[in-house]
Motif scaffolding. Structure first.
Motif, PDB file in Angstrom:
ATOM      1  N   ASP A  81       0.823  -1.213   0.000  1.00  0.00           N
ATOM      2  CA  ASP A  81       0.000   0.000   0.000  1.00  0.00           C
ATOM      3  C   ASP A  81       0.854   1.259   0.000  1.00  0.00           C
ATOM      4  O   ASP A  81       0.597   2.200  -0.760  1.00  0.00           O
ATOM      5  CB  ASP A  81      -0.953   0.008   1.201  1.00  0.00           C
ATOM      6  N   ALA A  82       1.892   1.279   0.833  1.00  0.00           N
ATOM      7  CA  ALA A  82       2.780   2.449   0.889  1.00  0.00           C
ATOM      8  C   ALA A  82       3.537   2.608  -0.420  1.00  0.00           C
ATOM      9  O   ALA A  82       3.657   3.716  -0.954  1.00  0.00           O
ATOM     10  CB  ALA A  82       3.752   2.325   2.062  1.00  0.00           C
ATOM     11  N   ALA A  83       4.035   1.502  -0.979  1.00  0.00           N
ATOM     12  CA  ALA A  83       4.771   1.566  -2.243  1.00  0.00           C
ATOM     13  C   ALA A  83       3.855   2.031  -3.371  1.00  0.00           C
ATOM     14  O   ALA A  83       4.271   2.811  -4.227  1.00  0.00           O
ATOM     15  CB  ALA A  83       5.372   0.201  -2.568  1.00  0.00           C
ATOM     16  N   GLU A  84       2.605   1.570  -3.354  1.00  0.00           N
ATOM     17  CA  GLU A  84       1.660   2.009  -4.378  1.00  0.00           C
ATOM     18  C   GLU A  84       1.471   3.523  -4.333  1.00  0.00           C
ATOM     19  O   GLU A  84       1.519   4.199  -5.364  1.00  0.00           O
ATOM     20  CB  GLU A  84       0.314   1.319  -4.192  1.00  0.00           C
ATOM     21  N   ARG A  85       1.264   4.070  -3.154  1.00  0.00           N
ATOM     22  CA  ARG A  85       1.100   5.531  -3.035  1.00  0.00           C
ATOM     23  C   ARG A  85       2.321   6.259  -3.601  1.00  0.00           C
ATOM     24  O   ARG A  85       2.184   7.260  -4.315  1.00  0.00           O
ATOM     25  CB  ARG A  85       0.881   5.927  -1.573  1.00  0.00           C
ATOM     26  N   GLU A  86       3.509   5.751  -3.306  1.00  0.00           N
ATOM     27  CA  GLU A  86       4.732   6.412  -3.758  1.00  0.00           C
ATOM     28  C   GLU A  86       4.921   6.320  -5.269  1.00  0.00           C
ATOM     29  O   GLU A  86       5.282   7.312  -5.905  1.00  0.00           O
ATOM     30  CB  GLU A  86       5.931   5.840  -3.010  1.00  0.00           C
ATOM     31  N   VAL A  87       4.689   5.126  -5.864  1.00  0.00           N
ATOM     32  CA  VAL A  87       4.892   5.030  -7.312  1.00  0.00           C
ATOM     33  C   VAL A  87       3.859   5.844  -8.079  1.00  0.00           C
ATOM     34  O   VAL A  87       4.175   6.422  -9.116  1.00  0.00           O
ATOM     35  CB  VAL A  87       4.951   3.571  -7.834  1.00  0.00           C
ATOM     36  N   LEU A  88       2.632   5.914  -7.568  1.00  0.00           N
ATOM     37  CA  LEU A  88       1.626   6.749  -8.227  1.00  0.00           C
ATOM     38  C   LEU A  88       2.009   8.221  -8.152  1.00  0.00           C
ATOM     39  O   LEU A  88       1.839   8.965  -9.125  1.00  0.00           O
ATOM     40  CB  LEU A  88       0.247   6.504  -7.619  1.00  0.00           C
ATOM     41  N   ALA A  89       2.566   8.655  -7.011  1.00  0.00           N
ATOM     42  CA  ALA A  89       3.022  10.040  -6.866  1.00  0.00           C
ATOM     43  C   ALA A  89       4.189  10.344  -7.807  1.00  0.00           C
ATOM     44  O   ALA A  89       4.351  11.481  -8.252  1.00  0.00           O
ATOM     45  CB  ALA A  89       3.425  10.318  -5.416  1.00  0.00           C
ATOM     46  N   LEU A  90       4.981   9.329  -8.154  1.00  0.00           N
ATOM     47  CA  LEU A  90       6.104   9.509  -9.084  1.00  0.00           C
ATOM     48  C   LEU A  90       5.656   9.546 -10.545  1.00  0.00           C
ATOM     49  O   LEU A  90       6.441   9.885 -11.419  1.00  0.00           O
ATOM     50  CB  LEU A  90       7.122   8.380  -8.916  1.00  0.00           C
ATOM     51  N   GLY A  91       4.413   9.143 -10.813  1.00  0.00           N
ATOM     52  CA  GLY A  91       3.918   9.178 -12.184  1.00  0.00           C
ATOM     53  C   GLY A  91       3.567   7.834 -12.776  1.00  0.00           C
ATOM     54  O   GLY A  91       3.221   7.743 -13.954  1.00  0.00           O
ATOM     55  N   ALA A  92       3.645   6.750 -11.985  1.00  0.00           N
ATOM     56  CA  ALA A  92       3.228   5.435 -12.484  1.00  0.00           C
ATOM     57  C   ALA A  92       1.711   5.420 -12.669  1.00  0.00           C
ATOM     58  O   ALA A  92       0.985   6.178 -12.032  1.00  0.00           O
ATOM     59  CB  ALA A  92       3.650   4.341 -11.505  1.00  0.00           C
ATOM     60  N   LYS A  93       1.264   4.542 -13.539  1.00  0.00           N
ATOM     61  CA  LYS A  93      -0.168   4.369 -13.794  1.00  0.00           C
ATOM     62  C   LYS A  93      -0.569   2.946 -13.404  1.00  0.00           C
ATOM     63  O   LYS A  93       0.124   1.996 -13.778  1.00  0.00           O
ATOM     64  CB  LYS A  93      -0.492   4.568 -15.277  1.00  0.00           C
ATOM     65  N   PRO A  94      -1.681   2.776 -12.678  1.00  0.00           N
ATOM     66  CA  PRO A  94      -2.117   1.418 -12.342  1.00  0.00           C
ATOM     67  C   PRO A  94      -2.637   0.688 -13.581  1.00  0.00           C
ATOM     68  O   PRO A  94      -3.384   1.263 -14.372  1.00  0.00           O
ATOM     69  CB  PRO A  94      -3.231   1.642 -11.314  1.00  0.00           C
ATOM     70  N   LEU A  95      -2.196  -0.563 -13.755  1.00  0.00           N
ATOM     71  CA  LEU A  95      -2.698  -1.395 -14.846  1.00  0.00           C
ATOM     72  C   LEU A  95      -3.594  -2.503 -14.310  1.00  0.00           C
ATOM     73  O   LEU A  95      -4.611  -2.820 -14.902  1.00  0.00           O
ATOM     74  CB  LEU A  95      -1.536  -2.021 -15.636  1.00  0.00           C
ATOM     75  N   ASP A  96      -3.189  -3.093 -13.195  1.00  0.00           N
ATOM     76  CA  ASP A  96      -3.960  -4.171 -12.575  1.00  0.00           C
ATOM     77  C   ASP A  96      -3.610  -4.161 -11.092  1.00  0.00           C
ATOM     78  O   ASP A  96      -2.851  -5.001 -10.608  1.00  0.00           O
ATOM     79  CB  ASP A  96      -3.609  -5.512 -13.217  1.00  0.00           C
TER      80      ASP A  96
END
Length: 120
Positions: A81-96
């Motif tokens: 959950d914490a890593a997800e928040r960080e990668v999304l803040a960096l510009g990653a896009k969720p795929l699945d």
């Protein structure tokens, strides 16, 4: 013994500097321009990553039953959950990434390459 050893994984992309910064923030280390259209990620453990300018770059499609994604990176994290928040803040896009009960989630980096965050 094999014929060769793994030297590096190189990701084609439209902007190697930007993608190098993304992965430096994600994995640690420093993004370093080492030539025209060429960036290396330094100071990380494991197989080195590099980023190469590719004119006309088309990101892989995921999921795509009629096309191959070619490859993806599995990145181990302590807290999904914490890593997800960080990668999304960096510009990653969720795929699945909707199934929070799984031990892995799929994202795309800013250039569109798929990668998984996997519980460690």
């Amino acid at each position: 013994m094999g014929i060769a050893t793994m030297g590096a994984v190189i990701l084609d992309c439209p902007d190697p500097v930007a993608l190098g910064r993304f992965y430096a923030a994600l994995l640690g280390g420093e993004s370093e321009e080492v030539g025209q259209g060429w960036v290396a990620l330094r100071g990380t453990e494991g197989t080195p990553l590099g980023f190469q300018a590719a004119p006309g770059f088309v990101p892989p499609k995921w999921p795509a039953p009629d096309a191959s994604q070619q490859f993806h990176l599995d990145l181990t994290v302590e807290d999904l959950d914490a890593a997800e928040r960080e990668v999304l803040a960096l510009g990653a896009k969720p795929l699945d990434a909707d199934d929070k009960a799984r031990s892995w989630r799929v994202y795309a980096d800013p250039a569109g390459h798929p990668f998984c965050l996997c519980a460690g």
